[in-house]
Motif scaffolding. Sequence first.
Motif, PDB file in Angstrom:
ATOM      1  N   SER A 122      30.721  48.236  34.572  1.00  0.00           N
ATOM      2  CA  SER A 122      29.324  48.268  34.135  1.00  0.00           C
ATOM      3  C   SER A 122      29.156  48.925  32.775  1.00  0.00           C
ATOM      4  CB  SER A 122      28.494  48.995  35.190  1.00  0.00           C
ATOM      5  OG  SER A 122      27.150  49.112  34.774  1.00  0.00           O
ATOM      6  N   HIS A 123      29.770  50.075  32.590  1.00  0.00           N
ATOM      7  CA  HIS A 123      29.559  50.834  31.354  1.00  0.00           C
ATOM      8  C   HIS A 123      30.528  50.430  30.241  1.00  0.00           C
ATOM      9  CE1 HIS A 123      26.505  53.319  33.183  1.00  0.00           C
ATOM     10  NE2 HIS A 123      27.281  53.399  34.257  1.00  0.00           N
ATOM     11  N   GLY A 124      31.619  49.759  30.598  1.00  0.00           N
ATOM     12  CA  GLY A 124      32.542  49.258  29.588  1.00  0.00           C
ATOM     13  C   GLY A 124      32.276  47.821  29.190  1.00  0.00           C
ATOM     14  N   LEU A 125      31.320  47.159  29.876  1.00  0.00           N
ATOM     15  CA  LEU A 125      31.049  45.730  29.687  1.00  0.00           C
ATOM     16  C   LEU A 125      32.347  44.922  29.801  1.00  0.00           C
ATOM     17  CD1 LEU A 125      28.300  45.663  26.923  1.00  0.00           C
ATOM     18  CD2 LEU A 125      28.055  45.429  29.402  1.00  0.00           C
ATOM     19  N   ILE A 126      33.077  45.233  30.859  1.00  0.00           N
ATOM     20  CA  ILE A 126      34.323  44.558  31.195  1.00  0.00           C
ATOM     21  C   ILE A 126      34.123  43.873  32.545  1.00  0.00           C
ATOM     22  CG2 ILE A 126      36.741  44.930  31.844  1.00  0.00           C
ATOM     23  CD1 ILE A 126      36.648  47.425  30.002  1.00  0.00           C
ATOM     24  N   ASP A 127      34.502  42.607  32.645  1.00  0.00           N
ATOM     25  CA  ASP A 127      34.449  41.928  33.939  1.00  0.00           C
ATOM     26  C   ASP A 127      35.735  42.221  34.695  1.00  0.00           C
ATOM     27  OD1 ASP A 127      32.012  40.910  33.217  1.00  0.00           O
ATOM     28  OD2 ASP A 127      32.743  38.877  32.802  1.00  0.00           O
ATOM     29  N   LEU A 128      35.592  42.636  35.952  1.00  0.00           N
ATOM     30  CA  LEU A 128      36.746  42.976  36.784  1.00  0.00           C
ATOM     31  C   LEU A 128      36.658  42.276  38.135  1.00  0.00           C
ATOM     32  CD1 LEU A 128      37.068  46.865  36.344  1.00  0.00           C
ATOM     33  CD2 LEU A 128      38.575  45.118  35.392  1.00  0.00           C
ATOM     34  N   ASN A 129      37.789  41.753  38.561  1.00  0.00           N
ATOM     35  CA  ASN A 129      37.938  41.293  39.943  1.00  0.00           C
ATOM     36  C   ASN A 129      39.210  41.939  40.463  1.00  0.00           C
ATOM     37  OD1 ASN A 129      38.318  39.985  42.393  1.00  0.00           O
ATOM     38  ND2 ASN A 129      37.610  38.009  41.625  1.00  0.00           N
ATOM     39  N   ILE A 130      39.063  42.873  41.391  1.00  0.00           N
ATOM     40  CA  ILE A 130      40.193  43.640  41.903  1.00  0.00           C
ATOM     41  C   ILE A 130      40.208  43.549  43.420  1.00  0.00           C
ATOM     42  CG2 ILE A 130      41.292  45.907  42.018  1.00  0.00           C
ATOM     43  CD1 ILE A 130      39.968  46.609  39.375  1.00  0.00           C
ATOM     44  N   GLN A 131      41.275  42.991  43.955  1.00  0.00           N
ATOM     45  CA  GLN A 131      41.436  42.840  45.401  1.00  0.00           C
ATOM     46  C   GLN A 131      42.757  43.498  45.788  1.00  0.00           C
ATOM     47  OE1 GLN A 131      38.841  41.241  47.030  1.00  0.00           O
ATOM     48  NE2 GLN A 131      37.915  41.064  44.995  1.00  0.00           N
TER      49      GLN A 131
ATOM     50  N   VAL B  43      48.224  43.795  45.247  1.00  0.00           N
ATOM     51  CA  VAL B  43      47.067  44.014  44.375  1.00  0.00           C
ATOM     52  C   VAL B  43      46.924  42.859  43.397  1.00  0.00           C
ATOM     53  CG1 VAL B  43      45.954  45.579  42.738  1.00  0.00           C
ATOM     54  CG2 VAL B  43      47.419  46.515  44.545  1.00  0.00           C
ATOM     55  N   LYS B  44      45.698  42.346  43.290  1.00  0.00           N
ATOM     56  CA  LYS B  44      45.373  41.294  42.326  1.00  0.00           C
ATOM     57  C   LYS B  44      44.254  41.801  41.413  1.00  0.00           C
ATOM     58  CE  LYS B  44      46.422  37.567  45.603  1.00  0.00           C
ATOM     59  NZ  LYS B  44      45.870  36.407  46.353  1.00  0.00           N
ATOM     60  N   VAL B  45      44.464  41.686  40.115  1.00  0.00           N
ATOM     61  CA  VAL B  45      43.463  42.107  39.135  1.00  0.00           C
ATOM     62  C   VAL B  45      43.258  40.996  38.118  1.00  0.00           C
ATOM     63  CG1 VAL B  45      42.919  43.698  37.245  1.00  0.00           C
ATOM     64  CG2 VAL B  45      43.957  44.574  39.350  1.00  0.00           C
ATOM     65  N   THR B  46      42.008  40.640  37.893  1.00  0.00           N
ATOM     66  CA  THR B  46      41.638  39.783  36.770  1.00  0.00           C
ATOM     67  C   THR B  46      40.656  40.556  35.908  1.00  0.00           C
ATOM     68  OG1 THR B  46      41.953  37.727  38.001  1.00  0.00           O
ATOM     69  CG2 THR B  46      40.560  37.623  36.048  1.00  0.00           C
TER      70      THR B  46
ATOM     71  N   ALA C 205      43.131  38.464  31.350  1.00  0.00           N
ATOM     72  CA  ALA C 205      44.453  38.476  31.977  1.00  0.00           C
ATOM     73  C   ALA C 205      44.296  38.588  33.485  1.00  0.00           C
ATOM     74  CB  ALA C 205      45.303  39.634  31.452  1.00  0.00           C
ATOM     75  N   SER C 206      45.256  38.008  34.192  1.00  0.00           N
ATOM     76  CA  SER C 206      45.340  38.141  35.642  1.00  0.00           C
ATOM     77  C   SER C 206      46.730  38.633  36.001  1.00  0.00           C
ATOM     78  CB  SER C 206      45.069  36.801  36.332  1.00  0.00           C
ATOM     79  OG  SER C 206      43.735  36.380  36.124  1.00  0.00           O
ATOM     80  N   VAL C 207      46.795  39.653  36.843  1.00  0.00           N
ATOM     81  CA  VAL C 207      48.069  40.227  37.271  1.00  0.00           C
ATOM     82  C   VAL C 207      48.063  40.335  38.791  1.00  0.00           C
ATOM     83  CG1 VAL C 207      49.630  42.201  37.141  1.00  0.00           C
ATOM     84  CG2 VAL C 207      48.286  41.556  35.129  1.00  0.00           C
ATOM     85  N   HIS C 208      49.146  39.899  39.390  1.00  0.00           N
ATOM     86  CA  HIS C 208      49.328  40.006  40.845  1.00  0.00           C
ATOM     87  C   HIS C 208      50.599  40.817  41.076  1.00  0.00           C
ATOM     88  CE1 HIS C 208      49.947  37.828  44.974  1.00  0.00           C
ATOM     89  NE2 HIS C 208      49.594  39.098  45.114  1.00  0.00           N
ATOM     90  N   ARG C 209      50.452  41.975  41.685  1.00  0.00           N
ATOM     91  CA  ARG C 209      51.574  42.888  41.907  1.00  0.00           C
ATOM     92  C   ARG C 209      51.728  43.144  43.403  1.00  0.00           C
ATOM     93  NH1 ARG C 209      52.751  48.491  42.237  1.00  0.00           N
ATOM     94  NH2 ARG C 209      54.648  49.072  41.090  1.00  0.00           N
ATOM     95  N   THR C 210      52.934  42.891  43.895  1.00  0.00           N
ATOM     96  CA  THR C 210      53.204  43.116  45.315  1.00  0.00           C
ATOM     97  C   THR C 210      54.404  44.044  45.469  1.00  0.00           C
ATOM     98  OG1 THR C 210      54.609  41.143  45.445  1.00  0.00           O
ATOM     99  CG2 THR C 210      52.297  40.875  46.011  1.00  0.00           C
ATOM    100  N   THR C 211      54.297  44.944  46.433  1.00  0.00           N
ATOM    101  CA  THR C 211      55.403  45.820  46.805  1.00  0.00           C
ATOM    102  C   THR C 211      55.472  45.845  48.330  1.00  0.00           C
ATOM    103  OG1 THR C 211      54.151  47.891  47.039  1.00  0.00           O
ATOM    104  CG2 THR C 211      54.812  47.267  44.801  1.00  0.00           C
ATOM    105  N   GLY C 212      56.384  46.645  48.843  1.00  0.00           N
ATOM    106  CA  GLY C 212      56.454  46.807  50.284  1.00  0.00           C
ATOM    107  C   GLY C 212      55.294  47.598  50.855  1.00  0.00           C
ATOM    108  N   GLU C 213      54.459  48.170  49.963  1.00  0.00           N
ATOM    109  CA  GLU C 213      53.341  49.008  50.401  1.00  0.00           C
ATOM    110  C   GLU C 213      51.975  48.402  50.106  1.00  0.00           C
ATOM    111  OE1 GLU C 213      55.745  53.195  49.547  1.00  0.00           O
ATOM    112  OE2 GLU C 213      54.495  52.292  47.998  1.00  0.00           O
TER     113      GLU C 213
END
Length: 210
Positions: free
Chosen positions: A60-69, A30-33, A19-27
């Motif tokens: 690393s320990h969950g064997l989950i690929d993450l891209n977080i910006q 955040v983008k997460v894949t 899943a990919s989620v892009h969340r924007t607020t006034g503060e």
Amino acid sequence: MQTSDRQINSNSSRPDRIASVHRTTGETDVKVTINLDGTGICMAATGIPFLDHMLHQIASHGLIDLNIQAQGDWEIDDHHTNEDVGITLGQAFHQALADRKGIARFGHFLAPLDEALVQVALDFSGRPHLSYGLEIPTQKVGTYDTQLVREFFVALVNHSQITLHIRQLSGINSHHIIEATFKAFARATRMALEIDSRRAGTIPSSKGIL
């Protein structure tokens, strides 16, 4: 504003758990894949170095690929960015799991890091709840406010809809306590998200729904 996307594996009737989620607020922005069936690859750039280090533990320990910006109002403090990364990561977990068919659902792990020992038990139940039992002795690890550890997990729990219990059995070093927590969370998550072949793709609940 929030956008999301899930991918379908053309060679399988089961959607890829991506899943990919892009969340924007006034503060923050955040983008997460996330890929729940990854190999532990992590690209994290939140503007908060210690948080990036902890996100690497989850991957690393969950064997989950993450891209977080993330972009945030760091000139104020790290609170909004830390919380919104937790929110967006939780939403990505929730979307990647979809109806949660076939998963083991429950996970637990006891992680040592030198003198620190932290236990995590969790349930991908669809019911958000956090019991938080850390006693972190210092207010800061580097520049990171240790109060933000709880805020991160509150945000993650509420938006991934999991039940999470964190218990500290020992520890006097703040960095060790926090890192043991993230490692235990990662391994418990890995256990809970494993596909149980005996369930034959059914929802792991006597009620038939999570």
